[in-house]
Design a protein around this motif. Structure first.
Motif, short mmCIF file in Angstrom:
data_model
loop_
_atom_site.label_atom_id
_atom_site.label_comp_id
_atom_site.label_asym_id
_atom_site.label_seq_id
_atom_site.Cartn_x
_atom_site.Cartn_y
_atom_site.Cartn_z
N SER A 262 30.94 14.85 6.63
CA SER A 262 29.60 14.42 7.06
C SER A 262 28.72 15.61 7.46
N LEU A 263 29.34 16.75 7.74
CA LEU A 263 28.58 17.94 8.16
C LEU A 263 28.17 18.82 6.98
N LEU A 264 28.66 18.55 5.79
CA LEU A 264 28.37 19.42 4.65
C LEU A 264 26.87 19.48 4.40
N PRO A 265 26.32 20.67 4.18
CA PRO A 265 24.88 20.80 3.93
C PRO A 265 24.48 20.11 2.64
N SER A 266 23.21 19.79 2.53
CA SER A 266 22.73 19.02 1.39
C SER A 266 22.85 19.77 0.07
N GLU A 267 22.80 21.08 0.11
CA GLU A 267 22.94 21.87 -1.13
C GLU A 267 24.38 21.76 -1.62
N LYS A 268 24.56 21.05 -2.73
CA LYS A 268 25.91 20.71 -3.18
C LYS A 268 26.66 21.91 -3.76
N ALA A 269 25.93 22.96 -4.14
CA ALA A 269 26.59 24.12 -4.73
C ALA A 269 26.93 25.18 -3.70
N ALA A 270 26.87 24.83 -2.41
CA ALA A 270 27.12 25.84 -1.37
C ALA A 270 28.59 26.16 -1.21
N PHE A 271 29.47 25.27 -1.66
CA PHE A 271 30.91 25.45 -1.45
C PHE A 271 31.59 25.77 -2.78
N PRO A 272 32.63 26.60 -2.76
CA PRO A 272 33.41 26.83 -3.98
C PRO A 272 34.14 25.56 -4.39
N ILE A 273 34.30 25.38 -5.68
CA ILE A 273 34.85 24.12 -6.17
C ILE A 273 36.31 23.96 -5.78
N ASN A 274 37.04 25.06 -5.66
CA ASN A 274 38.46 24.91 -5.28
C ASN A 274 38.60 24.39 -3.85
#
Length: 570
Positions: A262-274
């Motif tokens: 629920s805390l993940l930022p709205s920009e979906k590409a901010a995290f590495p996919i792994n």
């Protein structure tokens, strides 16, 4: 008599704890303060001087001489009350970042405020918070950590909010202007907090305009610390603890995971996919809420072009690597990516079926390799296998060699499939898009259904008859169109031959009738209209020699190239 003995023992223990700092042993104590399991023998007049709460208890009591006071609900327990009592007696003790919040809450509980007595405990702790504890990022985090056991009083006194504001402000400054190395040292500091307080800091940083990558760095570090048994590293090789299967532990881990998502930022590409794949596998294992899993699946599908086979395998297997999870998550992720690519192609005015982006081509190759990895497991049914294989558009596979390899592995690992089931397993394969080496292997592969083998053989024969080299031959689309044209031509030739044969038989009957009439009259034979028609049609009939060879057709019909049957193997 055992009970009085135990009571005397407790009293003696309490006296030992308090005897060192009570200012005079000559004045007998007149009140026993009970805090949990601990008893403190103290003097009323010393407590009354600083604590308005104890003064009220003594004044409002109906007993003639109040000898026992129960303060078991005091924040911080016996240790903090002992320090508060020392303050009442004027004995020095150390205020630290670890106990200042508890002392402030205890002072509020005991009403040891400056309104009741100047320079009281509440004022002393407030000064320490402002001047020492909240003067640094690390100190504020330690104070905030200590507040976890002091709720809701710590929130009512604004201690939590003060810590959150200072930590979020300093964290944003450290992210933009690092003061030490490694530059993300502050993320390690935050990882000691509960997920509730960590969430408050992340939300405060968002309000201060922190970058998505800054927030992602903090969330990744916190997740790897809070869920170390599930997400030890980005390969998903979490270590199994002794209480890994404890229901209470799993419930706590599920709550932490859902809070993190629920805390993940709205920009979906901010995290590495792994990292996202590790989170999703944890969510599947912990049976997290549907909304939690859907959010992770959407984030993965957005950046699926960066996925590797290992990332997809992390999603698919249990932590022991022996059993498959439900593959529906992988299928939904791929479906979401394909829909995104389709929308992009339509927006750009392209044909998604014929032309695919570089990202789609990369994902198609990864998916085929992934199918080859999971094909050996008995849990993978034909429906699940095809459900993943058919999601990839046909235009995304320039060559079907990787898909053919996966299908061959699947057929080899499932030897009990009948002909129909093998055809279903091969439904996503296009034999015309196999390389020469793969077609040669397919033509000799006894595991493949006959239909696939015939397609591969016919494609080779078609190219041999056309006299073209493999590297100069037509592509799969052109060949498929040619096969369709050949099939249509064969049907038309069959219909034409049937009509011509009927016409010839009809004309022949008329000629016999006419010949009999002429012989009876003894007149010379004349050419009739039907006899002329028969000769003309006979010349035009391409099948008059018992074959479909059109080389003897007269120039009246312009056929420059012989047509080919679709299947020359009968």
């Amino acid at each position: 008599m055992a009970t009085p003995v135990r009571a005397n023992e407790r009293l003696s223990i309490a006296m030992e704890r308090t005897g060192q700092w009570v200012f005079s042993q000559e004045i007998p104590t007149d009140v026993v303060v009970r805090v949990g399991e601990a008893n403190f023998s103290l003097h009323k007049f010393m407590l009354l001087a600083k604590s308005n709460y104890i003064r009220k208890l003594i004044i409002e009591t109906k007993e003639a001489d109040l000898a026992r006071i129960d303060l078991s609900n005091i924040p911080g327990g016996p240790e903090i009350f002992e320090k508060a009592a020392k303050f009442c007696y004027g004995v020095n003790f150390e205020i630290t970042v670890h106990n200042v919040a508890a002392l402030r809450c205890a002072a509020e509980y005991l009403q040891m405020t400056d309104q009741y007595c100047d320079n009281n405990l509440a004022g002393r702790t407030d000064d320490f918070l402002t001047q020492v504890a909240l003067s640094s990022l690390s100190g504020a985090i330690v104070v905030l950590k200590s507040c976890e056991d002091l709720l809701p009083m710590a929130e009512d006194l604004k201690i939590v909010q003060r810590c959150v504001d200072l930590v979020s402000f300093n964290a944003c400054n450290e992210a933009n202007f690092p003061s030490r190395s490694p530059t993300n040292w502050w993320t390690e500091e935050l990882s000691i907090l509960s997920v509730t307080f960590f969430g408050k800091i992340i939300m405060a940083m968002k309000q201060r305009g922190a970058k998505s990558l800054t927030l992602a760095s903090a969330i990744i570090t916190y997740t790897e610390r809070a869920l170390r048994d599930l997400v030890r590293d980005h390969t998903g090789n979490g270590t199994k603890s002794t209480d890994f299967d404890d229901p209470d532990v799993r419930t706590q881990q599920r709550e932490i995971l859902e809070s993190i998502v629920s805390l993940l930022p709205s920009e979906k590409a901010a995290f590495p996919i792994n990292f996202l794949c590790c989170l999703l596998r944890s969510a599947i294992y912990l049976k997290a809420s549907t909304s939690c899993k859907n959010e992770l699946e959407k984030r993965i599908s957005v950046i699926l072009e960066h996925v590797t086979v290992d990332d997809l395998l992390v999603l698919s297997f249990t932590y022991d690597g022996e059993r498959l999870f439900d593959l529906d998550s992988v299928r939904r992720i791929m479906s979401g990516f394909v829909e995104k690519e389709k929308s992009t192609a339509i927006f750009n005015g392209g044909d998604f079926r014929e032309t695919c982006s570089t990202a789609m081509l990369r994902v198609a190759k990864t998916v085929d390799a992934y199918l080859g990895e999971i094909a050996t497991y008995s849990e993978v049914s034909i429906a699940k296998f095809n459900g993943i294989a058919t999601i990839v558009p046909k235009g995304a596979r320039k060559v079907d060699d990787d898909l053919y390899r996966a299908i061959d592995i699947y057929l080899k690992s499932h030897p009990n499939l009948d002909e129909i089931e093998r055809e279903k397993a091969c439904s996503a394969l296009d034999p015309l898009k196999l390389s020469p080496e793969a077609r040669l292997h397919a033509s000799q592969n006894k595991r493949l259904p006959v239909q696939i083998v015939l397609h591969a053989l016919y494609y080779d024969q078609l190219k041999l008859r056309s006299g073209t080299e493999d590297h100069k031959g037509p592509d799969a689309v052109t060949t498929r169109h040619q096969l369709q044209a050949d099939s249509s031509l064969i049907k038309e030739n069959e219909d034409l031959r049937s009509e011509l044969m009927k016409m010839k038989m009809y004309i022949s009957d008329l000629q016999k009738t006419n010949h009999g009439t002429t012989s009876a009259k003894g007149g010379p034979k004349r050419h009739t209209f039907f006899s002329s028609m028969s000769k003309t049609l006979g010349k035009l009939n391409p099948f008059r020699h018992g074959s479909k060879d059109t080389s003897n057709i007269e120039d009246a019909v312009d056929i420059t190239k012989p047509r080919k049957r679709r299947f020359s193997i009968s």
